[in-house]
Design an enzyme around this catalytic site. Structure first.
Site, PDB file in Angstrom:
ATOM      1  CG  ASN A   1      -1.812   1.145   1.359  1.00 37.61           C
ATOM      2  OD1 ASN A   1      -1.391   2.281   1.159  1.00 37.61           O
ATOM      3  ND2 ASN A   1      -3.062   0.915   1.694  1.00 37.61           N
TER       4      ASN A   1
ATOM      5  CG  HIS B   1       0.692   6.327   4.797  1.00 38.37           C
ATOM      6  ND1 HIS B   1      -0.178   7.346   5.087  1.00 38.37           N
ATOM      7  CD2 HIS B   1       0.067   5.182   5.174  1.00 38.37           C
ATOM      8  CE1 HIS B   1      -1.275   6.844   5.655  1.00 38.37           C
ATOM      9  NE2 HIS B   1      -1.143   5.536   5.716  1.00 38.37           N
TER      10      HIS B   1
ATOM     11  CG  HIS C   1      -8.254   4.310   1.001  1.00 38.76           C
ATOM     12  ND1 HIS C   1      -8.424   4.229   2.359  1.00 38.76           N
ATOM     13  CD2 HIS C   1      -9.456   4.706   0.506  1.00 38.76           C
ATOM     14  CE1 HIS C   1      -9.676   4.551   2.675  1.00 38.76           C
ATOM     15  NE2 HIS C   1     -10.313   4.857   1.565  1.00 38.76           N
TER      16      HIS C   1
ATOM     17  NE  ARG D   1      -9.430   8.676   4.380  1.00 37.04           N
ATOM     18  CZ  ARG D   1      -9.667   7.812   5.371  1.00 37.04           C
ATOM     19  NH1 ARG D   1      -8.903   6.754   5.532  1.00 37.04           N
ATOM     20  NH2 ARG D   1     -10.649   8.020   6.211  1.00 37.04           N
TER      21      ARG D   1
ATOM     22  NE  ARG E   1      -7.617  11.590   5.530  1.00 39.01           N
ATOM     23  CZ  ARG E   1      -8.145  11.046   6.630  1.00 39.01           C
ATOM     24  NH1 ARG E   1      -7.410  10.259   7.384  1.00 39.01           N
ATOM     25  NH2 ARG E   1      -9.378  11.284   6.977  1.00 39.01           N
TER      26      ARG E   1
ATOM     27  CD  GLU F   1      -7.424   0.003   1.075  1.00 34.79           C
ATOM     28  OE1 GLU F   1      -7.741   0.967   1.789  1.00 34.79           O
ATOM     29  OE2 GLU F   1      -6.480  -0.733   1.319  1.00 34.79           O
TER      30      GLU F   1
ATOM     31  CB  THR G   1      -9.543   2.056   7.247  1.00 36.06           C
ATOM     32  OG1 THR G   1      -9.097   2.795   6.111  1.00 36.06           O
ATOM     33  CG2 THR G   1     -10.905   1.456   6.960  1.00 36.06           C
TER      34      THR G   1
ATOM     35  CD  GLU H   1      -7.175  -6.124   3.076  1.00 35.34           C
ATOM     36  OE1 GLU H   1      -7.281  -6.053   1.838  1.00 35.34           O
ATOM     37  OE2 GLU H   1      -6.392  -5.416   3.728  1.00 35.34           O
TER      38      GLU H   1
ATOM     39  CG  HIS I   1      -5.501  -1.301   9.233  1.00 37.65           C
ATOM     40  ND1 HIS I   1      -5.033  -0.668  10.349  1.00 37.65           N
ATOM     41  CD2 HIS I   1      -6.018  -0.326   8.449  1.00 37.65           C
ATOM     42  CE1 HIS I   1      -5.279   0.635  10.252  1.00 37.65           C
ATOM     43  NE2 HIS I   1      -5.869   0.869   9.100  1.00 37.65           N
TER      44      HIS I   1
HETATM   45  N1  PXP Z   1      -5.898  -3.022   4.025  1.00 39.07           N
HETATM   46  C1  PXP Z   1      -6.856  -2.080   4.047  1.00 39.07           C
HETATM   47  C2  PXP Z   1      -8.231  -2.435   3.595  1.00 39.07           C
HETATM   48  C3  PXP Z   1      -6.561  -0.751   4.467  1.00 39.07           C
HETATM   49  O1  PXP Z   1      -7.531   0.182   4.496  1.00 39.07           O
HETATM   50  C4  PXP Z   1      -5.234  -0.445   4.818  1.00 39.07           C
HETATM   51  C5  PXP Z   1      -4.875   0.947   5.222  1.00 39.07           C
HETATM   52  O2  PXP Z   1      -5.192   1.843   4.216  1.00 39.07           O
HETATM   53  C6  PXP Z   1      -4.277  -1.462   4.763  1.00 39.07           C
HETATM   54  C7  PXP Z   1      -4.644  -2.749   4.380  1.00 39.07           C
HETATM   55  C8  PXP Z   1      -2.847  -1.221   5.106  1.00 39.07           C
HETATM   56  O3  PXP Z   1      -2.721  -0.840   6.431  1.00 39.07           O
HETATM   57  P1  PXP Z   1      -1.341  -0.275   6.949  1.00 39.07           P
HETATM   58  O4  PXP Z   1      -1.065   0.968   6.158  1.00 39.07           O
HETATM   59  O5  PXP Z   1      -1.587  -0.009   8.379  1.00 39.07           O
HETATM   60  O6  PXP Z   1      -0.325  -1.339   6.694  1.00 39.07           O
END
Ligand code: PXP
Length: 248
Positions: free
Chosen positions: A11, A14, A47, A49, A53, A74, A105, A155, A198
């Protein structure tokens, strides 16, 4: 890749968070996505949003253009996001709950109470060929509802397990892990493909990676954080090593 190998979805949200801190174009999430791909990511997750952001519409356009691995898009279950997904037709669409005021999330999607609405929402996405994944808590009721509405993937939200672990509440962490284990078995038995994610870190990934029914982990914040110290490729390599070790 064999059918049993655990996939790593990276992901990149960030990277966009850091970029947006200065409002310019650097660092570029697309560059991170390509680097992650070269380093062996099995997929890229982003994602979009409602408040934009981190990831922007242009990022999604770019990812659709440059990626060779599947994009897991996402999004919240809104008309705006559905239109964007139908335009791009990404490999996978992961439906997540979204609250404006949340930092990330926070929980899983409430599927059971919104079953009809969600069934109608995901039908056109499935028709254009997107694999629909539902981000949910390790809760039987929600998993059954996700199955009934026609999702192909669930998930499981690992946040509660990871938070308990990070705060040293080891009994809570063990209990959360046990729910994740039971619910990955339950989801798999229903015929759903099971993913998890997550908050996962080097310290928390192994027990989840060891669940044989889990096919994919989606990891972002920790990997991008580690990339500051190690670089993205070594950070991913270490995560992959731990995943493989857990699986062996
Ligand atoms: N899976 C989903 C559905 C998420 O919303 C997120 C965070 O955006 C992640 C995985 C990844 O989480 P993290 O960034 O905490 O590893």
């Amino acid at each position: 890749m064999s059918d049993t190998q655990l996939r790593l979805g990276v992901n990149i949200d960030h990277v966009a968070t850091v970029r947006n801190a200065r409002g310019g174009a650097y660092p570029d999430p697309l560059r991170a996505a390509k680097l992650a791909e070269e380093a062996g990511a099995d997929g890229i997750t982003a994602h979009l949003r409602e408040d934009r952001r981190h990831i922007s519409d242009a990022d999604i356009d770019g990812l659709m253009e440059v990626l060779s691995v599947p994009l897991n898009f996402e999004m919240a279950a809104t008309d705006e996001m559905q239109k964007i997904a139908l335009r791009h037709k990404p490999h996978a669409v992961c439906i997540v709950p979204e609250k404006r005021e949340e930092r990330t999330t926070e929980g899983g999607l409430e599927v059971a109470r919104e079953e009809n609405k969600l069934a109608h929402f995901i039908a056109p996405l499935r028709e254009v060929g997107c694999r629909v994944s539902i981000f949910i808590a390790a809760d039987k009721r929600q998993i059954e509802a996700a199955h009934r509405i026609g999702a192909e993937v669930i998930e499981l939200h690992t946040g509660a397990y990871c938070d308990a672990h990070a705060e040293g509440r080891m009994e809570d962490a063990a209990r959360e892990l046990e729910s994740l284990r039971e619910m990955s078995t339950f989801g798999h038995a229903l015929g759903l493909e099971v993913h998890a994610g997550h908050g996962l870190t080097y310290d928390t990934v192994k027990p989840v990676a060891a669940f044989p029914e889990v096919r994919e982990l989606n990891i972002g914040h920790f990997l991008i954080g580690e990339a500051i110290f190690l670089g993205l490729t070594p950070a991913m390599a270490e995560m992959r090593r731990l995943m493989d070790e857990a699986r062996a």
